[in-house]
Design a protein around this motif. Structure first.
Motif, PDB file in Angstrom:
ATOM      1  N   GLY A  50      31.800  35.704  20.350  1.00  0.00           N
ATOM      2  CA  GLY A  50      32.612  35.701  19.147  1.00  0.00           C
ATOM      3  C   GLY A  50      34.064  35.400  19.450  1.00  0.00           C
ATOM      4  O   GLY A  50      34.442  35.116  20.596  1.00  0.00           O
ATOM      5  N   ASN A  51      34.910  35.500  18.417  1.00  0.00           N
ATOM      6  CA  ASN A  51      36.313  35.158  18.596  1.00  0.00           C
ATOM      7  C   ASN A  51      37.168  35.893  17.580  1.00  0.00           C
ATOM      8  O   ASN A  51      36.684  36.325  16.524  1.00  0.00           O
ATOM      9  CB  ASN A  51      36.524  33.645  18.444  1.00  0.00           C
ATOM     10  N   VAL A  52      38.444  36.029  17.918  1.00  0.00           N
ATOM     11  CA  VAL A  52      39.458  36.593  17.033  1.00  0.00           C
ATOM     12  C   VAL A  52      40.518  35.526  16.803  1.00  0.00           C
ATOM     13  O   VAL A  52      41.022  34.921  17.766  1.00  0.00           O
ATOM     14  CB  VAL A  52      40.111  37.848  17.656  1.00  0.00           C
ATOM     15  N   HIS A  53      40.842  35.280  15.542  1.00  0.00           N
ATOM     16  CA  HIS A  53      41.907  34.345  15.171  1.00  0.00           C
ATOM     17  C   HIS A  53      43.067  35.156  14.598  1.00  0.00           C
ATOM     18  O   HIS A  53      42.876  35.927  13.656  1.00  0.00           O
ATOM     19  CB  HIS A  53      41.425  33.338  14.128  1.00  0.00           C
ATOM     20  N   LEU A  54      44.249  34.978  15.167  1.00  0.00           N
ATOM     21  CA  LEU A  54      45.447  35.625  14.670  1.00  0.00           C
ATOM     22  C   LEU A  54      46.405  34.569  14.150  1.00  0.00           C
ATOM     23  O   LEU A  54      46.832  33.690  14.914  1.00  0.00           O
ATOM     24  CB  LEU A  54      46.128  36.442  15.773  1.00  0.00           C
ATOM     25  N   ASN A  55      46.699  34.638  12.874  1.00  0.00           N
ATOM     26  CA  ASN A  55      47.626  33.677  12.267  1.00  0.00           C
ATOM     27  C   ASN A  55      47.217  32.244  12.580  1.00  0.00           C
ATOM     28  O   ASN A  55      48.043  31.373  12.858  1.00  0.00           O
ATOM     29  CB  ASN A  55      49.052  33.942  12.757  1.00  0.00           C
ATOM     30  N   GLY A  56      45.890  32.008  12.559  1.00  0.00           N
ATOM     31  CA  GLY A  56      45.362  30.669  12.749  1.00  0.00           C
ATOM     32  C   GLY A  56      45.088  30.262  14.179  1.00  0.00           C
ATOM     33  O   GLY A  56      44.598  29.152  14.416  1.00  0.00           O
ATOM     34  N   VAL A  57      45.375  31.134  15.140  1.00  0.00           N
ATOM     35  CA  VAL A  57      45.174  30.809  16.555  1.00  0.00           C
ATOM     36  C   VAL A  57      43.993  31.611  17.101  1.00  0.00           C
ATOM     37  O   VAL A  57      43.967  32.843  16.988  1.00  0.00           O
ATOM     38  CB  VAL A  57      46.437  31.117  17.380  1.00  0.00           C
ATOM     39  N   ALA A  58      43.005  30.911  17.693  1.00  0.00           N
ATOM     40  CA  ALA A  58      41.881  31.589  18.349  1.00  0.00           C
ATOM     41  C   ALA A  58      42.366  32.125  19.689  1.00  0.00           C
ATOM     42  O   ALA A  58      42.746  31.361  20.569  1.00  0.00           O
ATOM     43  CB  ALA A  58      40.722  30.614  18.538  1.00  0.00           C
ATOM     44  N   ILE A  59      42.354  33.453  19.849  1.00  0.00           N
ATOM     45  CA  ILE A  59      43.011  34.053  21.015  1.00  0.00           C
ATOM     46  C   ILE A  59      42.061  34.539  22.104  1.00  0.00           C
ATOM     47  O   ILE A  59      42.495  34.793  23.232  1.00  0.00           O
ATOM     48  CB  ILE A  59      43.884  35.252  20.596  1.00  0.00           C
ATOM     49  N   SER A  60      40.776  34.687  21.807  1.00  0.00           N
ATOM     50  CA  SER A  60      39.906  35.486  22.682  1.00  0.00           C
ATOM     51  C   SER A  60      39.707  34.888  24.072  1.00  0.00           C
ATOM     52  O   SER A  60      39.424  35.620  25.024  1.00  0.00           O
ATOM     53  CB  SER A  60      38.549  35.704  22.013  1.00  0.00           C
ATOM     54  N   TYR A  61      39.849  33.574  24.206  1.00  0.00           N
ATOM     55  CA  TYR A  61      39.579  32.949  25.508  1.00  0.00           C
ATOM     56  C   TYR A  61      40.770  32.129  25.997  1.00  0.00           C
ATOM     57  O   TYR A  61      40.611  31.233  26.815  1.00  0.00           O
ATOM     58  CB  TYR A  61      38.316  32.095  25.409  1.00  0.00           C
ATOM     59  N   LEU A  62      41.954  32.451  25.490  1.00  0.00           N
ATOM     60  CA  LEU A  62      43.150  31.752  25.942  1.00  0.00           C
ATOM     61  C   LEU A  62      43.494  32.154  27.375  1.00  0.00           C
ATOM     62  O   LEU A  62      43.225  33.279  27.809  1.00  0.00           O
ATOM     63  CB  LEU A  62      44.340  32.099  25.040  1.00  0.00           C
ATOM     64  N   ALA A  63      44.133  31.233  28.092  1.00  0.00           N
ATOM     65  CA  ALA A  63      44.690  31.582  29.399  1.00  0.00           C
ATOM     66  C   ALA A  63      45.750  32.662  29.210  1.00  0.00           C
ATOM     67  O   ALA A  63      46.404  32.739  28.163  1.00  0.00           O
ATOM     68  CB  ALA A  63      45.305  30.344  30.044  1.00  0.00           C
ATOM     69  N   GLU A  64      45.930  33.505  30.230  1.00  0.00           N
ATOM     70  CA  GLU A  64      46.780  34.682  30.080  1.00  0.00           C
ATOM     71  C   GLU A  64      48.213  34.329  29.697  1.00  0.00           C
ATOM     72  O   GLU A  64      48.835  35.027  28.887  1.00  0.00           O
ATOM     73  CB  GLU A  64      46.784  35.492  31.382  1.00  0.00           C
TER      74      GLU A  64
END
Length: 254
Positions: free
Chosen positions: A73-87
């Motif tokens: 799954g994923n979490v989008h904050l203010n339109g940005v998918a954050i769950s698998y972003l580089a640190e």
């Protein structure tokens, strides 16, 4: 980004949770903490997330904050998918998007109240205007009744005062989303009610989206919406048409 519609107007969705799962290994067993959660939080809404110990609410809040990675799954904050972003990119998104209020305050003991509030401004690479950051920090501390305690260290402040410093810190960068983890849990009823009043006042005046984890059903009556978790699943998602009211003024505090 999905949108909600109110009175014919589209309201942007600040938080979108899609198929969120979290599992951990415990020896030979796999423990499923979150088992597939979906919900959307429109801009400006105050949501209380509730559930018994072990229901998954703290895990969910950590995933919303990007402090942990989901199993699916994923979490989008203010339109940005954050769950698998580089640190490094995740840190940038967090810095601009999220204010966090912890149950245990998480103030740095070697910094004064003013320095603790100012810290997110100094750490954010886009916040170059030191004078503006200082003025904003002073104004926020004054708004939570600590205008005369700017130079006090955490050890010199009561628990309620420390949590007020933490509230000011969470709002200093004007984040569109504030996440709060049992923010009144370590306080007595008088200080707890006062901190809640201040949190809601800041939420209204700053126009933020507020997600608060709590086990307190009374506190949840102040929310626009209540999401209840049980055994890693959403078992209730209810709109509160008449949230409880608190005093409009947040000047306080003796």
């Amino acid at each position: 980004m999905s949108e909600a519609t109110t009175l014919g107007q589209s309201i942007p969705s600040m938080i979108v949770v899609e198929g969120l799962r979290k599992s951990i290994r415990n020896g030979p067993r796999t423990v499923d903490i979150l088992k597939g959660i979906d919900f959307t939080v429109p801009q400006g809404e105050f949501v209380a997330i509730m559930g018994a110990s072990g229901s998954g609410k703290s895990t969910l809040l950590g995933l919303l904050a990007g402090l942990d990675t989901p199993s699916a799954g994923n979490v989008h904050l203010n339109g940005v998918a954050i769950s698998y972003l580089a640190e490094d990119k995740l840190a940038q998104v967090r810095g601009k998007t999220i204010g966090f209020v912890f149950q245990s305050y998480q103030l740095i003991p070697t910094l004064t109240a003013l320095e603790n509030v100012l810290l997110p401004h100094e750490l954010n690479s886009d916040s170059k205007d030191a004078a503006a950051g200082m003025a904003r920090s002073r104004d926020l501390l004054t708004s939570v009744g600590l205008g005369d305690r700017l130079d006090h260290y955490p050890v010199q402040l009561s628990g309620g005062e420390q949590q007020r410093v933490a509230l000011a810190r969470a709002f200093v960068l004007r984040p569109p989303i504030v996440l709060a983890d049992e923010p009144t849990g370590n306080l007595d009823s008088t200080n707890g009610a006062h901190v809640l009043e201040l949190l809601l006042h800041l939420n209204r005046t700053e126009g933020t989206t507020l997600v608060l984890v709590t086990h307190d059903p009374v506190l949840a009556t102040y929310a626009n919406r209540r999401i209840v978790l049980r055994d890693g699943l959403v078992v209730a998602d209810e709109v509160n048409a008449n949230p409880a009211g608190l005093a409009e003024t947040a000047t306080v505090a003796s």
